[in-house]
Design a protein around this motif. Structure first.
Motif, PDB file in Angstrom:
ATOM      1  N   LEU A   1      28.891  22.630  69.980  1.00 10.57           N
ATOM      2  CA  LEU A   1      29.471  23.389  71.460  1.00 10.57           C
ATOM      3  C   LEU A   1      28.020  23.989  72.333  1.00 10.57           C
ATOM      4  CD1 LEU A   1      31.691  26.265  69.638  1.00 10.57           C
ATOM      5  CD2 LEU A   1      32.097  24.013  71.144  1.00 10.57           C
ATOM      6  N   PRO A   2      27.492  24.026  71.602  1.00 10.44           N
ATOM      7  CA  PRO A   2      25.358  24.427  72.775  1.00 10.44           C
ATOM      8  C   PRO A   2      26.247  23.076  74.360  1.00 10.44           C
ATOM      9  CG  PRO A   2      24.872  24.095  70.769  1.00 10.44           C
ATOM     10  CD  PRO A   2      26.974  23.908  70.508  1.00 10.44           C
TER      11      PRO A   2
ATOM     12  N   LEU B   1      27.284  47.390  68.240  1.00  9.08           N
ATOM     13  CA  LEU B   1      27.207  46.320  67.196  1.00  9.08           C
ATOM     14  C   LEU B   1      26.714  45.138  67.986  1.00  9.08           C
ATOM     15  CD1 LEU B   1      30.797  46.904  66.034  1.00  9.08           C
ATOM     16  CD2 LEU B   1      28.800  48.103  64.737  1.00  9.08           C
ATOM     17  N   ARG B   2      25.608  44.796  67.290  1.00  3.67           N
ATOM     18  CA  ARG B   2      25.206  43.531  67.830  1.00  3.67           C
ATOM     19  C   ARG B   2      24.878  42.457  66.157  1.00  3.67           C
ATOM     20  NH1 ARG B   2      26.774  44.474  71.939  1.00  3.67           N
ATOM     21  NH2 ARG B   2      26.297  44.487  74.382  1.00  3.67           N
ATOM     22  N   ALA B   3      24.445  41.382  66.468  1.00  3.63           N
ATOM     23  CA  ALA B   3      24.183  40.731  65.695  1.00  3.63           C
ATOM     24  C   ALA B   3      22.204  40.115  65.764  1.00  3.63           C
ATOM     25  CB  ALA B   3      24.566  39.704  65.227  1.00  3.63           C
ATOM     26  N   GLU B   4      21.769  40.266  64.788  1.00  8.18           N
ATOM     27  CA  GLU B   4      20.378  39.992  64.914  1.00  8.18           C
ATOM     28  C   GLU B   4      19.828  38.608  65.308  1.00  8.18           C
ATOM     29  OE1 GLU B   4      18.059  41.636  61.400  1.00  8.18           O
ATOM     30  OE2 GLU B   4      17.692  43.269  62.673  1.00  8.18           O
ATOM     31  N   GLU B   5      21.321  37.266  64.929  1.00 14.34           N
ATOM     32  CA  GLU B   5      20.976  36.132  65.280  1.00 14.34           C
ATOM     33  C   GLU B   5      22.163  35.896  64.871  1.00 14.34           C
ATOM     34  OE1 GLU B   5      18.228  34.174  62.358  1.00 14.34           O
ATOM     35  OE2 GLU B   5      19.564  34.590  60.986  1.00 14.34           O
ATOM     36  N   ALA B   6      22.939  34.702  65.792  1.00 13.04           N
ATOM     37  CA  ALA B   6      24.332  33.954  65.501  1.00 13.04           C
ATOM     38  C   ALA B   6      23.575  32.554  66.286  1.00 13.04           C
ATOM     39  CB  ALA B   6      25.051  34.693  67.039  1.00 13.04           C
ATOM     40  N   PHE B   7      25.093  31.668  65.216  1.00 12.33           N
ATOM     41  CA  PHE B   7      25.098  30.348  66.063  1.00 12.33           C
ATOM     42  C   PHE B   7      25.822  29.885  66.552  1.00 12.33           C
ATOM     43  CE2 PHE B   7      21.940  31.352  62.076  1.00 12.33           C
ATOM     44  CZ  PHE B   7      21.283  31.047  62.731  1.00 12.33           C
ATOM     45  N   LEU B   8      25.955  28.555  66.946  1.00  9.32           N
ATOM     46  CA  LEU B   8      27.269  28.065  67.171  1.00  9.32           C
ATOM     47  C   LEU B   8      27.898  26.970  66.131  1.00  9.32           C
ATOM     48  CD1 LEU B   8      27.077  28.378  71.146  1.00  9.32           C
ATOM     49  CD2 LEU B   8      29.012  29.774  69.869  1.00  9.32           C
TER      50      LEU B   8
ATOM     51  N   HIS C   1      26.454  30.997  77.360  1.00 10.81           N
ATOM     52  CA  HIS C   1      26.184  32.066  77.405  1.00 10.81           C
ATOM     53  C   HIS C   1      27.036  32.740  76.483  1.00 10.81           C
ATOM     54  CE1 HIS C   1      22.867  35.308  76.791  1.00 10.81           C
ATOM     55  NE2 HIS C   1      23.967  35.854  77.108  1.00 10.81           N
ATOM     56  N   VAL C   2      26.539  33.862  75.110  1.00  8.98           N
ATOM     57  CA  VAL C   2      27.522  34.223  74.286  1.00  8.98           C
ATOM     58  C   VAL C   2      27.079  35.562  74.355  1.00  8.98           C
ATOM     59  CG1 VAL C   2      28.627  35.008  71.789  1.00  8.98           C
ATOM     60  CG2 VAL C   2      28.629  32.702  72.869  1.00  8.98           C
ATOM     61  N   PHE C   3      28.287  36.420  75.161  1.00  8.39           N
ATOM     62  CA  PHE C   3      27.872  37.748  75.664  1.00  8.39           C
ATOM     63  C   PHE C   3      28.094  38.892  74.500  1.00  8.39           C
ATOM     64  CE2 PHE C   3      27.932  35.549  79.977  1.00  8.39           C
ATOM     65  CZ  PHE C   3      27.056  35.424  79.940  1.00  8.39           C
ATOM     66  N   ASN C   4      26.738  40.165  74.733  1.00  6.96           N
ATOM     67  CA  ASN C   4      27.250  40.916  73.891  1.00  6.96           C
ATOM     68  C   ASN C   4      27.329  40.807  72.196  1.00  6.96           C
ATOM     69  OD1 ASN C   4      27.903  43.257  75.775  1.00  6.96           O
ATOM     70  ND2 ASN C   4      30.250  41.747  76.412  1.00  6.96           N
ATOM     71  N   VAL C   5      26.647  39.868  71.837  1.00  6.02           N
ATOM     72  CA  VAL C   5      26.796  39.407  70.382  1.00  6.02           C
ATOM     73  C   VAL C   5      25.262  39.838  69.614  1.00  6.02           C
ATOM     74  CG1 VAL C   5      25.790  38.098  68.718  1.00  6.02           C
ATOM     75  CG2 VAL C   5      28.475  37.764  70.229  1.00  6.02           C
ATOM     76  N   ILE C   6      24.034  39.426  70.717  1.00  8.06           N
ATOM     77  CA  ILE C   6      23.192  39.724  69.660  1.00  8.06           C
ATOM     78  C   ILE C   6      21.826  40.097  71.116  1.00  8.06           C
ATOM     79  CG2 ILE C   6      22.399  38.064  68.887  1.00  8.06           C
ATOM     80  CD1 ILE C   6      21.216  36.277  70.522  1.00  8.06           C
ATOM     81  N   ASP C   7      22.151  39.895  72.313  1.00  7.69           N
ATOM     82  CA  ASP C   7      21.562  40.818  73.682  1.00  7.69           C
ATOM     83  C   ASP C   7      22.049  42.254  73.756  1.00  7.69           C
ATOM     84  OD1 ASP C   7      24.108  39.744  73.973  1.00  7.69           O
ATOM     85  OD2 ASP C   7      23.307  39.629  76.145  1.00  7.69           O
ATOM     86  N   LEU C   8      20.781  42.834  73.621  1.00  5.55           N
ATOM     87  CA  LEU C   8      21.351  45.094  73.905  1.00  5.55           C
ATOM     88  C   LEU C   8      21.446  45.034  75.458  1.00  5.55           C
ATOM     89  CD1 LEU C   8      18.476  45.783  71.562  1.00  5.55           C
ATOM     90  CD2 LEU C   8      20.890  46.172  70.861  1.00  5.55           C
ATOM     91  N   PRO C   9      22.065  46.348  75.514  1.00  3.50           N
ATOM     92  CA  PRO C   9      22.538  45.939  77.335  1.00  3.50           C
ATOM     93  C   PRO C   9      21.507  47.252  77.417  1.00  3.50           C
ATOM     94  CG  PRO C   9      23.544  47.343  75.527  1.00  3.50           C
ATOM     95  CD  PRO C   9      22.906  46.482  74.710  1.00  3.50           C
ATOM     96  N   ASP C  10      21.332  46.402  79.246  1.00  3.84           N
ATOM     97  CA  ASP C  10      20.314  47.416  79.919  1.00  3.84           C
ATOM     98  C   ASP C  10      19.957  48.974  79.931  1.00  3.84           C
ATOM     99  OD1 ASP C  10      17.619  47.112  81.573  1.00  3.84           O
ATOM    100  OD2 ASP C  10      18.469  46.361  83.373  1.00  3.84           O
TER     101      ASP C  10
ATOM    102  N   ALA D   1      27.623  34.865  62.325  1.00  2.00           N
ATOM    103  CA  ALA D   1      26.716  36.314  62.282  1.00  2.00           C
ATOM    104  C   ALA D   1      27.237  38.109  61.468  1.00  2.00           C
ATOM    105  CB  ALA D   1      26.569  36.248  63.752  1.00  2.00           C
ATOM    106  N   GLN D   2      26.196  38.707  61.549  1.00  2.00           N
ATOM    107  CA  GLN D   2      26.578  39.552  60.520  1.00  2.00           C
ATOM    108  C   GLN D   2      25.910  40.910  61.199  1.00  2.00           C
ATOM    109  OE1 GLN D   2      24.295  40.428  56.984  1.00  2.00           O
ATOM    110  NE2 GLN D   2      25.108  42.313  56.456  1.00  2.00           N
ATOM    111  N   PHE D   3      27.006  41.663  61.949  1.00  2.00           N
ATOM    112  CA  PHE D   3      26.497  43.211  62.950  1.00  2.00           C
ATOM    113  C   PHE D   3      25.826  43.727  62.431  1.00  2.00           C
ATOM    114  CE2 PHE D   3      29.221  39.606  64.817  1.00  2.00           C
ATOM    115  CZ  PHE D   3      28.954  40.343  66.447  1.00  2.00           C
ATOM    116  N   TYR D   4      25.601  44.819  63.378  1.00  2.00           N
ATOM    117  CA  TYR D   4      24.640  45.976  62.399  1.00  2.00           C
ATOM    118  C   TYR D   4      24.869  47.417  63.336  1.00  2.00           C
ATOM    119  CZ  TYR D   4      22.090  42.604  59.317  1.00  2.00           C
ATOM    120  OH  TYR D   4      21.900  42.035  58.082  1.00  2.00           O
TER     121      TYR D   4
END
Length: 272
Positions: free
Chosen positions: A28-29, A17-24, A34-43, A1-4
């Motif tokens: 593994l799926p 820092l978050r990614a627009e998309e991520a893959f496992l 759930h993979v936290f704090n990678v693509i989901d933004l905080p509330d 994943a590429q982070f921005y």
């Protein structure tokens, strides 16, 4: 994943820092919830909660003006204000003496701090036993916390600590501060060997996260239940429509407040 680097529009200092998309990997799926704090933004609720705290402060200032006209007796009720005596009367609490063999805690976040000297002053004013907080997790304990920002940095934390200790006296209190919003906090508590047995959460927000986020929270809450821990959470300040309808009537509707909406949390209202 590429982070921005992402910046919250109404709070420029908040950057993550978050990614627009991520893959496992393909294998593994089926084993990952759930993979936290990678693509989901905080509330975004924490910023709104700060404004709610500011509104509480404004109401407190107005009530303080009324209070100055009334002679305050240590254990009496005060017109227009919620006091320990009023809570005892309204909820028919016949004794505030708790069991020192159990434990209780408050969860705080959003840069809130409580003041030990304010706690002592509160206990003196209302003729309560002089008791200190037994344990501090995460810091944010400052005697000058209420000086800066007009008291906004301590209002929520002071309120939680003072009134929980007033209602349940002699029960060791833990002040638990955690910047990680809800899920990180409840996971940390579930990892404790002997967590506090009653935990009060005065925060809440909309159910904007992914379903797996809530499922993971519920799993951790169930773990705590098995350990004999009760989670108590505020149902919010604004009724069924939540704070979103405070200034926007068009937003009226049923908007549950999380974590009070979790079936493994006891939701409670307020006393007005």
């Amino acid at each position: 994943a590429q982070f921005y680097e992402f910046q919250q529009s109404n709070k420029p200092t908040r950057k993550i820092l978050r990614a627009e998309e991520a893959f496992l990997p393909q294998a593994l799926p089926g084993h990952v919830q759930h993979v936290f704090n990678v693509i989901d933004l905080p509330d975004a609720v924490p910023v709104v909660t700060q404004s709610i705290t500011a509104a509480k402060r404004d109401r407190a200032n107005k009530l303080a003006q009324k209070r100055s006209k009334v002679e305050i007796q240590a254990s009496d009720t005060i017109p227009g204000m919620v006091t320990p005596a009023l809570l005892n009367s309204y909820y028919k609490i016949t004794s505030n003496t708790g069991n020192p063999l159990t434990t209780q805690a408050v969860y705080e976040s959003l840069n809130q701090s409580y003041s030990p000297t304010d706690l002592s002053a509160f206990q003196t004013r209302f003729n309560l036993p002089q008791e200190a907080v037994a344990a501090d997790v995460g810091g944010h304990v400052f005697n000058n916390a209420c000086v800066a920002d007009g008291g906004n940095n301590c209002l929520e934390a002071n309120l939680d600590v003072q009134y929980m200790m007033a209602v349940a006296q002699s029960v060791p209190m833990t002040y638990y501060y955690d910047e990680d919003w809800m899920l990180g906090f409840v996971k940390s508590v579930a990892e404790m060997a002997d967590p506090p047995k009653v935990i009060s959460i005065s925060y809440g927000g909309g159910e904007a996260q992914s379903p797996s986020y809530f499922q993971t929270f519920d799993t951790e809450a169930m773990k705590l239940g098995i350990m004999g821990v009760t989670l108590v959470a505020s149902s919010g300040d604004d009724g069924v429509a939540s704070f979103l309808a405070r200034d926007r009537p068009i937003a009226c509707g049923y908007r549950p407040s999380f974590p009070a909406s979790s079936p493994y949390v006891t939701a409670v209202g307020g006393t007005f």
